[in-house]
Write a protein that holds these residues in place. Structure first.
Motif, PDB file in Angstrom:
ATOM      1  N   GLY A   1     -20.303 -80.788 -31.710  1.00  0.00           N
ATOM      2  CA  GLY A   1     -21.141 -81.193 -30.589  1.00  0.00           C
ATOM      3  C   GLY A   1     -21.553 -80.001 -29.744  1.00  0.00           C
ATOM      4  O   GLY A   1     -22.708 -79.890 -29.317  1.00  0.00           O
ATOM      5  N   ALA A   2     -20.607 -79.082 -29.535  1.00  0.00           N
ATOM      6  CA  ALA A   2     -20.917 -77.876 -28.760  1.00  0.00           C
ATOM      7  C   ALA A   2     -21.908 -76.992 -29.507  1.00  0.00           C
ATOM      8  O   ALA A   2     -22.866 -76.474 -28.924  1.00  0.00           O
ATOM      9  N   GLU A   3     -21.688 -76.823 -30.800  1.00  0.00           N
ATOM     10  CA  GLU A   3     -22.567 -75.957 -31.582  1.00  0.00           C
ATOM     11  C   GLU A   3     -24.008 -76.468 -31.590  1.00  0.00           C
ATOM     12  O   GLU A   3     -24.955 -75.689 -31.440  1.00  0.00           O
ATOM     13  N   LEU A   4     -24.181 -77.772 -31.768  1.00  0.00           N
ATOM     14  CA  LEU A   4     -25.535 -78.329 -31.790  1.00  0.00           C
ATOM     15  C   LEU A   4     -26.261 -78.068 -30.475  1.00  0.00           C
ATOM     16  O   LEU A   4     -27.454 -77.742 -30.458  1.00  0.00           O
ATOM     17  N   THR A   5     -25.549 -78.200 -29.360  1.00  0.00           N
ATOM     18  CA  THR A   5     -26.157 -77.962 -28.050  1.00  0.00           C
ATOM     19  C   THR A   5     -26.497 -76.486 -27.865  1.00  0.00           C
ATOM     20  O   THR A   5     -27.567 -76.138 -27.353  1.00  0.00           O
ATOM     21  N   LEU A   6     -25.600 -75.608 -28.292  1.00  0.00           N
ATOM     22  CA  LEU A   6     -25.856 -74.174 -28.180  1.00  0.00           C
ATOM     23  C   LEU A   6     -27.027 -73.760 -29.072  1.00  0.00           C
ATOM     24  O   LEU A   6     -27.896 -72.973 -28.655  1.00  0.00           O
ATOM     25  N   ASN A   7     -27.059 -74.285 -30.291  1.00  0.00           N
ATOM     26  CA  ASN A   7     -28.169 -73.973 -31.196  1.00  0.00           C
ATOM     27  C   ASN A   7     -29.491 -74.437 -30.621  1.00  0.00           C
ATOM     28  O   ASN A   7     -30.512 -73.744 -30.711  1.00  0.00           O
TER      29      ASN A   7
ATOM     30  N   GLY B   1     -27.090 -82.569 -19.790  1.00  0.00           N
ATOM     31  CA  GLY B   1     -27.798 -82.617 -21.060  1.00  0.00           C
ATOM     32  C   GLY B   1     -28.875 -83.689 -21.094  1.00  0.00           C
ATOM     33  O   GLY B   1     -29.948 -83.490 -21.675  1.00  0.00           O
ATOM     34  N   THR B   2     -28.595 -84.833 -20.465  1.00  0.00           N
ATOM     35  CA  THR B   2     -29.585 -85.910 -20.430  1.00  0.00           C
ATOM     36  C   THR B   2     -30.805 -85.497 -19.613  1.00  0.00           C
ATOM     37  O   THR B   2     -31.948 -85.760 -20.000  1.00  0.00           O
ATOM     38  N   VAL B   3     -30.586 -84.834 -18.470  1.00  0.00           N
ATOM     39  CA  VAL B   3     -31.716 -84.348 -17.666  1.00  0.00           C
ATOM     40  C   VAL B   3     -32.539 -83.355 -18.474  1.00  0.00           C
ATOM     41  O   VAL B   3     -33.779 -83.397 -18.472  1.00  0.00           O
ATOM     42  N   SER B   4     -31.834 -82.462 -19.193  1.00  0.00           N
ATOM     43  CA  SER B   4     -32.540 -81.492 -20.025  1.00  0.00           C
ATOM     44  C   SER B   4     -33.396 -82.182 -21.080  1.00  0.00           C
ATOM     45  O   SER B   4     -34.530 -81.788 -21.340  1.00  0.00           O
ATOM     46  N   ASN B   5     -32.851 -83.248 -21.671  1.00  0.00           N
ATOM     47  CA  ASN B   5     -33.629 -83.982 -22.672  1.00  0.00           C
ATOM     48  C   ASN B   5     -34.850 -84.651 -22.059  1.00  0.00           C
ATOM     49  O   ASN B   5     -35.921 -84.688 -22.665  1.00  0.00           O
ATOM     50  N   VAL B   6     -34.709 -85.197 -20.864  1.00  0.00           N
ATOM     51  CA  VAL B   6     -35.856 -85.827 -20.195  1.00  0.00           C
ATOM     52  C   VAL B   6     -36.954 -84.796 -19.958  1.00  0.00           C
ATOM     53  O   VAL B   6     -38.145 -85.083 -20.102  1.00  0.00           O
ATOM     54  N   LEU B   7     -36.564 -83.568 -19.613  1.00  0.00           N
ATOM     55  CA  LEU B   7     -37.541 -82.514 -19.349  1.00  0.00           C
ATOM     56  C   LEU B   7     -38.169 -81.966 -20.623  1.00  0.00           C
ATOM     57  O   LEU B   7     -39.347 -81.611 -20.636  1.00  0.00           O
ATOM     58  N   ASN B   8     -37.370 -81.901 -21.689  1.00  0.00           N
ATOM     59  CA  ASN B   8     -37.836 -81.209 -22.895  1.00  0.00           C
ATOM     60  C   ASN B   8     -38.061 -82.115 -24.106  1.00  0.00           C
ATOM     61  O   ASN B   8     -38.923 -81.829 -24.935  1.00  0.00           O
ATOM     62  N   ARG B   9     -37.256 -83.187 -24.208  1.00  0.00           N
ATOM     63  CA  ARG B   9     -37.366 -84.084 -25.359  1.00  0.00           C
ATOM     64  C   ARG B   9     -37.219 -85.531 -24.895  1.00  0.00           C
ATOM     65  O   ARG B   9     -36.244 -86.214 -25.227  1.00  0.00           O
TER      66      ARG B   9
ATOM     67  N   LEU C   1     -18.259 -85.887 -29.742  1.00  0.00           N
ATOM     68  CA  LEU C   1     -19.437 -85.018 -29.680  1.00  0.00           C
ATOM     69  C   LEU C   1     -19.852 -84.756 -28.238  1.00  0.00           C
ATOM     70  O   LEU C   1     -20.251 -83.646 -27.885  1.00  0.00           O
ATOM     71  N   ALA C   2     -19.741 -85.792 -27.387  1.00  0.00           N
ATOM     72  CA  ALA C   2     -20.139 -85.636 -25.985  1.00  0.00           C
ATOM     73  C   ALA C   2     -19.261 -84.620 -25.268  1.00  0.00           C
ATOM     74  O   ALA C   2     -19.741 -83.891 -24.385  1.00  0.00           O
ATOM     75  N   VAL C   3     -17.975 -84.549 -25.620  1.00  0.00           N
ATOM     76  CA  VAL C   3     -17.096 -83.550 -25.010  1.00  0.00           C
ATOM     77  C   VAL C   3     -17.636 -82.145 -25.294  1.00  0.00           C
ATOM     78  O   VAL C   3     -17.756 -81.298 -24.404  1.00  0.00           O
ATOM     79  N   GLY C   4     -17.975 -81.896 -26.567  1.00  0.00           N
ATOM     80  CA  GLY C   4     -18.519 -80.590 -26.928  1.00  0.00           C
ATOM     81  C   GLY C   4     -19.864 -80.320 -26.291  1.00  0.00           C
ATOM     82  O   GLY C   4     -20.136 -79.194 -25.830  1.00  0.00           O
ATOM     83  N   GLU C   5     -20.725 -81.345 -26.272  1.00  0.00           N
ATOM     84  CA  GLU C   5     -22.052 -81.183 -25.681  1.00  0.00           C
ATOM     85  C   GLU C   5     -21.958 -80.831 -24.202  1.00  0.00           C
ATOM     86  O   GLU C   5     -22.641 -79.918 -23.712  1.00  0.00           O
ATOM     87  N   GLU C   6     -21.123 -81.568 -23.472  1.00  0.00           N
ATOM     88  CA  GLU C   6     -20.973 -81.308 -22.031  1.00  0.00           C
ATOM     89  C   GLU C   6     -20.407 -79.913 -21.788  1.00  0.00           C
ATOM     90  O   GLU C   6     -20.854 -79.193 -20.887  1.00  0.00           O
TER      91      GLU C   6
END
Length: 342
Positions: free
Chosen positions: A95-101, A18-26, A305-310
């Motif tokens: 946390g999972a829902e926010l990442t999926l959205n 998720g952190t790599v994705s944020n660096v690329l996109n946000r 939240l990090a558990v859901g995000e990952e």
């Protein structure tokens, strides 16, 4: 040559996908030092962004006006936890829902209520609705059930459990129990109790094992286990009555979750027992109520939240990569939050 994956970049940089994705996109959401580390890993590995996968995750209407390159419609992912009345479970699901959205997909929340039969019905429902994936805290899910989901094309990620050839996200609960008991011992407590409840999922069992390990490292000592009929505040109040009936009364209590700890602390206070002077109490989870209870609760914080995000990142990766997907097991570390109850 095989193309470098975003997971390899994350591994090289020592961060989450998720952190790599944020660096690329946000990139504005990521600390400068972390951005630099990720970008250095991208350069070292020669990572090239897969635009088709990126458009797939963005969902329709975001990748441009060319209809011929429009990605499929957003898909639904199921989030199946054991108890939606538990604030920890809802935080994981959120946390999972926010990442999926954020990836352009929808989330369906379901609860098994600790029932293997209800869990099976929920999974059947997700298959019937052609869910892209399921993030599940398993109650009765076994290898046969997992293969049935995969045969239906459903990506599967386990939360708080692991299995061979599966993506999973766990917290190191043995370490969490170790930290909790060590804190009580450091506070001079010599007679410990571990308060737990039924059902006892693997993470709860591991918390007790960690506490026992800490006691052994300290040279041994007494730790009584009180098992209640639930993992709830009401069960915590009942545990307080049992605790005070012991002789001698324990002077340090580690509860398997914050709900038990809050109920136990409130009942001790009602009976005139001072917390922490007479009995010190440690919970587990660091739910929002922990800091605002009658005596602010010392607890073991899970990165909820990090558990859901990952878990969501892993499900998205498996869905997008198909047979080329390499399963990954993520283990997160809990931390001690010290407040007035100790």
């Amino acid at each position: 040559m095989p193309q470098t994956s975003i997971r390899e970049v994350a591994r090289r940089a020592g961060v989450s996908v998720g952190t790599v994705s944020n660096v690329l996109n946000r990139p504005d959401l990521v600390a400068e030092a972390t951005r630099d580390r990720v970008r250095a890993a991208i350069q070292e590995l020669g990572f090239v962004r897969n635009e088709s996968a990126r458009r797939l995750r963005q969902g329709p209407g975001r990748a441009g006006s060319d209809r011929r390159s429009a990605p499929p419609r957003p898909r639904a992912f199921g989030i199946l936890v054991e108890d939606l009345t538990n604030p920890y479970a809802t935080d994981v699901a959120r946390g999972a829902e926010l990442t999926l959205n954020d990836a352009g997909h929808d989330a369906l929340w379901l609860s098994s209520d600790w029932s293997a039969d209800k869990e099976r019905r929920g999974l059947d429902l997700l298959i019937e609705h052609r869910a892209a994936g399921v993030l599940v805290v398993p109650v009765g899910l076994d290898a046969v059930g997992i293969e049935r989901l995969r045969a239906a094309g459903v990506a599967v990620v386990l939360i708080d459990h692991s299995a061979p050839e599966m993506c999973s996200v766990q917290v190191d609960h043995v370490a969490g129990g170790d930290i909790a008991a060590a804190h009580l011992i450091e506070r001079g407590r010599e007679r410990l109790a571990f308060v737990t409840g039924r059902p006892q999922p693997l993470p709860v069992v591991e918390r007790g094992e960690g506490a026992a390990r800490s006691l052994a490292k300290a040279g041994g000592g007494e730790m009584r286990t009180l098992t209640q009929e639930a993992l709830s505040p009401t069960a915590g109040r009942a545990a307080a009555e049992r605790l005070l009936a012991l002789s001698p009364v324990p002077d340090g209590v580690f509860c398997a979750n914050d709900l038990l700890a809050i109920g136990l602390t409130n009942e001790l206070l009602r009976r005139g027992v001072r917390v922490p002077e007479d009995v010190a109490v440690v919970g587990y989870d660091d739910i929002e109520l922990a800091s605002s209870s009658a005596v602010p609760l010392t607890t073991i914080r899970q990165p909820r939240l990090a558990v859901g995000e990952e878990a969501a990142e892993l499900a998205l990766a498996e869905y997008g990569e198909g047979e080329s997907h390499l399963h990954r097991q993520v283990i997160l570390t809990p931390e001690l939050i010290v407040r007035e109850s100790t």
